[in-house]
Design a protein around this motif. Structure first.
Motif, PDB file in Angstrom:
ATOM      1  N   ILE A  70     -82.878-149.624   7.777  1.00  0.00           N
ATOM      2  CA  ILE A  70     -82.268-148.305   7.810  1.00  0.00           C
ATOM      3  C   ILE A  70     -81.608-148.002   6.474  1.00  0.00           C
ATOM      4  O   ILE A  70     -81.668-146.896   5.980  1.00  0.00           O
ATOM      5  N   VAL A  71     -81.008-149.005   5.885  1.00  0.00           N
ATOM      6  CA  VAL A  71     -80.294-148.836   4.629  1.00  0.00           C
ATOM      7  C   VAL A  71     -81.025-149.627   3.546  1.00  0.00           C
ATOM      8  O   VAL A  71     -81.355-150.795   3.733  1.00  0.00           O
ATOM      9  N   ASP A  72     -81.272-148.978   2.440  1.00  0.00           N
ATOM     10  CA  ASP A  72     -81.915-149.648   1.315  1.00  0.00           C
ATOM     11  C   ASP A  72     -80.823-150.338   0.504  1.00  0.00           C
ATOM     12  O   ASP A  72     -80.119-149.707  -0.282  1.00  0.00           O
ATOM     13  N   THR A  73     -80.656-151.635   0.706  1.00  0.00           N
ATOM     14  CA  THR A  73     -79.559-152.368   0.083  1.00  0.00           C
ATOM     15  C   THR A  73     -79.695-152.425  -1.434  1.00  0.00           C
ATOM     16  O   THR A  73     -78.683-152.464  -2.132  1.00  0.00           O
ATOM     17  N   ASP A  74     -80.921-152.415  -1.936  1.00  0.00           N
ATOM     18  CA  ASP A  74     -81.095-152.443  -3.391  1.00  0.00           C
ATOM     19  C   ASP A  74     -80.518-151.188  -4.031  1.00  0.00           C
ATOM     20  O   ASP A  74     -79.843-151.258  -5.063  1.00  0.00           O
ATOM     21  N   ARG A  75     -80.779-150.040  -3.402  1.00  0.00           N
ATOM     22  CA  ARG A  75     -80.253-148.781  -3.952  1.00  0.00           C
ATOM     23  C   ARG A  75     -78.732-148.737  -3.868  1.00  0.00           C
ATOM     24  O   ARG A  75     -78.063-148.226  -4.766  1.00  0.00           O
ATOM     25  N   GLY A  81     -72.979-150.592  -8.586  1.00  0.00           N
ATOM     26  CA  GLY A  81     -72.830-151.131  -9.932  1.00  0.00           C
ATOM     27  C   GLY A  81     -72.377-150.074 -10.928  1.00  0.00           C
ATOM     28  O   GLY A  81     -71.777-150.389 -11.952  1.00  0.00           O
ATOM     29  N   ARG A  82     -72.665-148.838 -10.624  1.00  0.00           N
ATOM     30  CA  ARG A  82     -72.282-147.718 -11.513  1.00  0.00           C
ATOM     31  C   ARG A  82     -70.907-147.142 -11.178  1.00  0.00           C
ATOM     32  O   ARG A  82     -70.414-146.282 -11.895  1.00  0.00           O
ATOM     33  N   PHE A  83     -70.299-147.567 -10.066  1.00  0.00           N
ATOM     34  CA  PHE A  83     -69.002-147.036  -9.666  1.00  0.00           C
ATOM     35  C   PHE A  83     -67.921-147.417 -10.673  1.00  0.00           C
ATOM     36  O   PHE A  83     -67.920-148.511 -11.218  1.00  0.00           O
ATOM     37  N   THR A  84     -66.992-146.500 -10.845  1.00  0.00           N
ATOM     38  CA  THR A  84     -65.784-146.842 -11.602  1.00  0.00           C
ATOM     39  C   THR A  84     -64.872-147.612 -10.649  1.00  0.00           C
ATOM     40  O   THR A  84     -65.130-147.690  -9.447  1.00  0.00           O
ATOM     41  N   ALA A  85     -63.802-148.159 -11.188  1.00  0.00           N
ATOM     42  CA  ALA A  85     -62.873-148.922 -10.350  1.00  0.00           C
ATOM     43  C   ALA A  85     -62.268-148.036  -9.263  1.00  0.00           C
ATOM     44  O   ALA A  85     -62.106-148.463  -8.111  1.00  0.00           O
ATOM     45  N   ASP A  86     -61.963-146.783  -9.602  1.00  0.00           N
ATOM     46  CA  ASP A  86     -61.380-145.855  -8.641  1.00  0.00           C
ATOM     47  C   ASP A  86     -62.382-145.517  -7.535  1.00  0.00           C
ATOM     48  O   ASP A  86     -62.038-145.490  -6.354  1.00  0.00           O
ATOM     49  N   GLN A  87     -63.640-145.284  -7.923  1.00  0.00           N
ATOM     50  CA  GLN A  87     -64.671-144.981  -6.927  1.00  0.00           C
ATOM     51  C   GLN A  87     -64.928-146.173  -6.012  1.00  0.00           C
ATOM     52  O   GLN A  87     -65.104-146.012  -4.805  1.00  0.00           O
ATOM     53  N   LEU A  88     -64.929-147.363  -6.572  1.00  0.00           N
ATOM     54  CA  LEU A  88     -65.148-148.565  -5.776  1.00  0.00           C
ATOM     55  C   LEU A  88     -64.015-148.764  -4.775  1.00  0.00           C
ATOM     56  O   LEU A  88     -64.250-149.126  -3.614  1.00  0.00           O
ATOM     57  N   ASP A  89     -62.784-148.488  -5.208  1.00  0.00           N
ATOM     58  CA  ASP A  89     -61.638-148.594  -4.312  1.00  0.00           C
ATOM     59  C   ASP A  89     -61.745-147.585  -3.168  1.00  0.00           C
ATOM     60  O   ASP A  89     -61.504-147.925  -1.998  1.00  0.00           O
ATOM     61  N   ARG A  90     -62.136-146.332  -3.488  1.00  0.00           N
ATOM     62  CA  ARG A  90     -62.313-145.320  -2.448  1.00  0.00           C
ATOM     63  C   ARG A  90     -63.418-145.712  -1.480  1.00  0.00           C
ATOM     64  O   ARG A  90     -63.310-145.519  -0.266  1.00  0.00           O
TER      65      ARG A  90
END
Length: 180
Positions: A70-75, A81-90
Motif C-alpha cells: 500500500i505504501v511505497d517505502t522507497d519513496r 531524506g529531503r526533510f529539514t529538521a523542522d519538517q522531520l519533527d512535524r
C-alpha cells in the motif's frame, strides 16, 4: 512352481506392502468388467471434475489478487531524506498523533443518531487525522506564500479551509444551513 516360497506369484504379498489388503484375482476380474461398462461414464465424470477444478482454480485466482504494498517505502525514505529538521519533527509528531477513539465514537454517534462499531470509529479517527493534516499542510503553504514564519495562526487555518473548499477537496453539505 519352481520350488520357491511362492511370493513371486503374488506380488501383493511382498514384505514391503504388508499393510495393504490381499486381493482375490477373481474380484479384480469382476472389477475390471464393471470398469469397462462404466468406463464411458467415468470419462465423462472425470471431464466434469477437471472442468470444475479449472473453474475453482480460476475463482481462486480471481479471489486472491496480487498484493502490492500500500505504501511505497522507497519513496517515503527518499522524501524523508529531503526533510529539514523542522519538517522531520512535524512528521514525527503527525505519526504519533491521533484522536481518541472513544470520543470519536461518541461524536459520530451524536451526529449520525445511531450507534457505530469500534472499527468504524477507528476509520473515522483516521479520516479526521487526514483532514487535519491537509488543513495544516495547506496552512503552511499559505504561510510560505505570504513569507511568514512561526506558528500557524487562526487566519491561516481559515484561509486553508477556504482554499480546500474552493479546490473541491471538502465534501459538499447535503443540507443547506438554515441561518445563513
Amino acid at each position: 512352481m519352481d520350488g520357491g516360497d511362492g511370493d513371486d506369484d503374488f506380488p501383493l504379498l511382498s514384505g514391503s506392502d504388508e499393510d495393504e489388503p490381499v486381493r482375490n484375482p477373481d474380484e479384480d476380474a469382476e472389477a475390471q468388467g464393471e470398469a469397462e461398462d462404466g468406463e464411458a461414464e467415468g470419462e465423462a465424470a472425470a471431464e466434469v471434475e477437471a472442468e470444475e477444478d479449472e473453474d475453482q482454480q480460476q475463482q481462486v485466482e480471481v479471489e486472491k489478487p496480487r498484493q502490492q504494498p500500500i505504501v511505497d517505502t522507497d519513496r517515503i525514505q527518499e522524501a524523508m531524506g529531503r526533510f529539514t529538521a523542522d519538517q522531520l519533527d512535524r512528521y514525527e509528531h503527525y505519526r504519533r498523533s491521533g484522536f481518541p477513539k472513544t470520543q470519536m465514537r461518541r461524536l459520530v454517534q451524536n451526529v449520525a443518531g445511531c450507534s457505530i462499531s469500534v472499527p468504524m470509529s477507528i476509520v473515522m479517527s483516521g479520516l479526521a487525522k487526514m483532514f487535519v493534516g491537509d488543513v495544516i499542510e495547506t496552512a503552511r503553504i499559505i504561510m510560505s506564500e505570504q513569507q511568514e514564519e512561526g506558528p500557524i495562526r487562526p487566519r491561516h487555518l481559515r484561509q486553508a479551509y477556504r482554499r480546500l473548499k474552493l479546490e473541491g477537496k471538502l465534501p459538499i453539505r447535503s443540507r443547506p444551513s438554515l441561518f445563513r
